[in-house]
Design a protein around this motif. Sequence first.
Motif: not given
Length: 480
Positions: A350-359
């Motif tokens: 299962i992939p979860t995606y988020a921008s580095a800035g949000d993380v």
Amino acid sequence: MPSSPLILISKTMIFPDQKSNLEDLKLSVSDLPMLSCHYIQKGCLFTRPSIPINSLISLLKQSLSKTLSFFPPLAGRFYTDTNGYIYISCNDAGVEFHHAKCDTKFIRDVIGPVHVPELVKEFFTFDKTVSYQGHYKPIMAVQFTELADGVFIGCSVNHAVTDGTSFWNFFNTFAEICRKVSNNNNQSVEKISRRPDFSRESVLISSAVLRVPEGGPKVTFNESEPLRERIFSFSREAIMELKAKVNNKNDAFQLTAGDFNFNAFEIMGKQSNDKYLPGIFENFFKCAAVSTTPEISSFQSLSALLWRAVTRARKIPATKTTTFRMAVNCRHRLNPKMDPLYFGNAIQSIPTYASAGDVTSRDIRWCAEQLNESVKAHDDETIRRFIRNWEKDPRCFPLGNFDGASMTMGSSPRFPMYDNDFGWGRPLAVRSGGANKFDGKISAFPGREGNGSVDLEVVLAPETMAGIESDHEFMQYVTV
């Protein structure tokens, strides 16, 4: 390159002690993508037993032979039929057993260093063997390594035949049978605690054909990139503290009414002792009780902590998308459910995606919620959609960190790794070999003390490892 301190004493083929009557097993849509992965390499470190080594080797070989009779696929080989379907022939072709000696090294040399030493990779055979090679190589090999004051039992198993659930069921059964054989003077073993299920009737069995290139598939990541590997240990107390922080919005509701600002827990304490507290608060607690804010698990909290630390250490541009992959067990998610002891792969990534800035800029709660939503959404219909999509384009699983911003979490702290008592006590430690390791590969193990403690085996580029080792948010929860 320095010469190895390990000496191979012997190499033997071990066959099941009873002839298999199990039919050929077709590889499933969860098995086939693993053909480009290395054999799984996991094992356990023990104190040195009092039994003489030659007697111990004999006991292990006898026990392995008996265990294989309960797990016939492990003693088989692959074959591809004229339609391109790949099967396990349960033909009793046998597994390899290696006896090695490393008497200049001690237990402290294995578990003492901050980073996992290269020595550990030598405790396993079939290093960098790709699972497709099960067509002509044994599907499993066991290596017994003597240390000066300990022993290591390492198993290398074809990843297209087992996932973690199946692997550890075999390992647990091997240990269980070894205890029984030792106590019963080699009498026959009629029953085991957790008999595997070899049925092939679920939605995972497909008519789709995986076309493989000439010579078989290759791994999809760089096997020679420089890496650092470290086991980060988290006590139950540290994990509970982290989970409480992540779930803070659930744990303490703030209520403002006019000039009053009450903490919900303070109110509850007063309510039990103050009969004059206005009844208006009862409605508040009813609303709070049915809050839709999701409860974040300990493991999701820990994963979010690591996701943030690694993303910071990689110094990824804020707009770049990062990926956190988690392997999930589909056995209980399908409807109807599969047998919990189904033997084979029954996992999806299962992939979860988020921008580095949000993380990095949002709080840890937000990161954990993204992981929580991905896991919760992976229900029966989602699993079936993954299968349909794969059937449209059958391919091997692309394991690796292709964009420099990915992480892959495997294994599970729920696996009973420390239940492997062969007759002289529980393991001191669990370690893995060099298989399927790349920048961003994480494996979760239970901590030896149990009670919800977790060990994370983290593999990273050297500069990224140095970054998380100096990351305060991450390291404050690590047990020294």
